[in-house]
Design a protein around this motif. Structure first.
Motif, PDB file in Angstrom:
ATOM      1  N   VAL A 184       0.853  -1.178   0.000  1.00 26.11           N
ATOM      2  CA  VAL A 184       0.000   0.000   0.000  1.00 26.11           C
ATOM      3  C   VAL A 184       0.897   1.239   0.000  1.00 26.11           C
ATOM      4  O   VAL A 184       1.888   1.298   0.734  1.00 26.11           O
ATOM      5  CB  VAL A 184      -0.915   0.001   1.238  1.00 26.11           C
ATOM      6  N   LEU A 185       0.560   2.222  -0.831  1.00 21.11           N
ATOM      7  CA  LEU A 185       1.369   3.437  -0.973  1.00 21.11           C
ATOM      8  C   LEU A 185       0.749   4.565  -0.157  1.00 21.11           C
ATOM      9  O   LEU A 185      -0.378   4.975  -0.413  1.00 21.11           O
ATOM     10  CB  LEU A 185       1.435   3.840  -2.451  1.00 21.11           C
ATOM     11  N   GLN A 186       1.470   5.060   0.846  1.00 21.46           N
ATOM     12  CA  GLN A 186       1.018   6.187   1.649  1.00 21.46           C
ATOM     13  C   GLN A 186       1.770   7.448   1.241  1.00 21.46           C
ATOM     14  O   GLN A 186       2.999   7.435   1.137  1.00 21.46           O
ATOM     15  CB  GLN A 186       1.285   5.948   3.138  1.00 21.46           C
ATOM     16  N   ILE A 187       1.025   8.538   1.026  1.00 20.44           N
ATOM     17  CA  ILE A 187       1.649   9.817   0.677  1.00 20.44           C
ATOM     18  C   ILE A 187       1.331  10.822   1.783  1.00 20.44           C
ATOM     19  O   ILE A 187       0.175  11.140   2.037  1.00 20.44           O
ATOM     20  CB  ILE A 187       1.143  10.337  -0.680  1.00 20.44           C
ATOM     21  N   HIS A 188       2.388  11.293   2.455  1.00 26.81           N
ATOM     22  CA  HIS A 188       2.262  12.262   3.552  1.00 26.81           C
ATOM     23  C   HIS A 188       2.931  13.572   3.120  1.00 26.81           C
ATOM     24  O   HIS A 188       4.064  13.854   3.516  1.00 26.81           O
ATOM     25  CB  HIS A 188       2.958  11.739   4.809  1.00 26.81           C
TER      26      HIS A 188
END
Length: 470
Positions: free
Chosen positions: A303-307
């Motif tokens: 899963v790709l998380q962008i913060h």
């Protein structure tokens, strides 16, 4: 001394009918297991299971939520024991640090930190009196005594907090030794890692070229060339997966993505390696790497998380003296619609890809983020994050996103913390706020009560577990 016993009805609506519904909803989710899919606790705690050293080292020295507030009132970081990069003097007497904290406990009135601290003092350590200068030593002694007992070791607290799974966050350059020790032990606690490649995808990260070289050594690839660099990421991602990783995490200054031709991406990469990138080119390279990471996620399932949207290390003097993560990360305005389009044109319709978006720019919730997540099958919205991890921030998140994205394009709650003892407090706040929001929908005729019970469970437990593939 004032009793500080937590109000069992805290954060519920004042209206009696709505409060009654909120309380009934909360009763069904209060004791659900905690899914903590993104955070910064130290895996060494769970690997070695040593006692935490003392109250100051547990609650103050490592927690930028705490010491940034004290620093804002003129209290020196050296006096709070915050380590210096030059190993210069900082206070080593934890009791003195604790006394200074207690003398200034009033600074935290009505803040989320105060709620978390009070919850930890009472629910974890059984200290029910409001902390003050007068009782600082007594509180210190009480908590310090608790920390000597086996039931306050990290693994025992993990089980007591009812944590089903917790994810830590590591650089691709980490050997994951502590995770290996946890995996090889006979303990049943589930602690997984997450892939945080910032040091090797951000040309402006200190030591970028040396970091990329080290990445190649760990992966057995030639990272001086573009193909070898990308392959090294794939190899390290698989290595992280072998230690339970289900996600990657990307803390970029902006949400910019790019979908560049391979030759242009390689040219930027070579400039980055030789330190010749302009700020614009560095941002373009980071943006292209988000698309590359999304493509890798299609292959390996992370899963790709962008913060995005944090101006990190805003103070150069603090960065030079104390290093990263010292409370000087400041939110900035963030564009998502235009910034994410290059990546979404490439992968946005892929049903097997999961991208979780976070923001520090609340103005983007209803204008950009909810409409994007409300149509693109790849996108989900992360919970109210960091500066907005508060009762008010959580309520605003629901109010501004539900009408367009609904509940099921969000991912429940994650605590994103280094402060281990705050984890149950943070999840408790989120569950109470969500139950209050759902109760208002019920009493205003917008949601049937039986549906509210189902949604409360989903927001507290199921959505995080499913979104992070845990």
């Amino acid at each position: 001394m004032s009793n500080n016993k937590l109000d069992p009805q805290r954060l519920f609506p004042a209206d009696p009918d709505t409060r009654s519904v909120a309380a009934k909803l909360y009763e069904t989710v209060e004791r659900l297991p905690i899914i903590s899919p993104h955070g910064h606790t130290d895996p060494r705690w769970f690997a070695e299971d040593d006692a935490f050293p003392d109250p100051a080292q547990l609650f103050i020295v490592p927690d930028h939520y705490v010491f940034r507030m004290l620093f804002s009132q003129g209290i020196d970081l050296n006096a709070l024991g915050v380590p210096r990069t030059d190993e210069g003097w900082t206070e080593r007497d934890s009791r003195k640090i604790w006394r200074l904290f207690a003398q200034n406990y009033h600074l935290f009135r009505a803040t989320p930190s105060r709620m978390w601290l009070d919850h930890a003092f009472q629910e974890v350590f059984g200290w029910n009196t409001r902390l003050s200068a007068e009782n600082a030593d007594a509180a210190y002694d009480h908590i310090a005594d608790c920390l000597t007992r086996p039931e306050f070791r990290p693994r025992a607290l993990f089980e007591r907090f009812n944590i089903e799974v917790i994810a830590t966050t590591e650089s691709p350059l980490d050997d994951l030794n502590w995770h290996r020790q946890i995996r090889d032990d006979d303990w049943n606690g589930r602690v997984v890692t997450a892939y945080r490649p910032d040091p090797v995808v951000d040309p402006e990260f200190e030591g970028f070229t040396a970091n990329v070289e080290r990445l190649g050594e760990l992966a057995g690839e030639d990272t001086t060339c573009w193909k070898g660099y990308l392959q090294a990421h794939r190899i390290r991602r698989e290595y992280f997966k072998s230690f339970g990783a289900t996600s990657s995490d990307h803390g970029h200054p902006t949400a910019r993505t790019e979908n560049l031709p391979a030759s242009q991406a390689e040219d930027l990469f070579q400039k980055a390696l030789t330190g010749r990138c302009t700020p614009e080119e560095a941002d373009a390279f980071r943006g292209h790497m988000l698309t590359e990471m999304a493509l890798m996620s299609l292959d390996d399932g992370l899963v790709l998380q962008i913060h995005p949207g944090s101006f990190r290390n805003h103070s150069n003097p603090i960065m030079a003296t104390y290093g990263r993560d010292k409370g000087f990360d400041i939110p900035t305005s963030t564009d998502y619609v235009k910034s994410l389009r290059p990546m979404l044109d490439r992968v946005g319709l892929e049903k097997d890809l999961s991208i979780i978006l976070f923001t520090l720019d609340e103005t983007a919730y209803s204008r950009e983020l909810a409409p994007l997540a409300g149509v693109y099958p790849t996108l989900k919205l992360g919970p109210a994050w960091w500066f907005h991890d508060s009762p008010e921030g959580m309520r605003r998140f629901r109010e501004m996103t539900t009408e367009t994205a609904g509940f099921y394009n969000t991912v429940g709650f994650n605590d994103d913390t280094r402060a281990f003892c705050s984890i149950p407090a943070r999840h408790d706040v989120a569950r109470r706020v969500d139950c209050a929001y759902l109760a208002a929908l019920v009493t205003s005729g917008r949601l049937d009560e039986d549906e509210a019970f189902e949604v409360a469970h989903d927001l507290s437990y199921r959505l995080a577990k499913e979104a992070y593939r845990l």
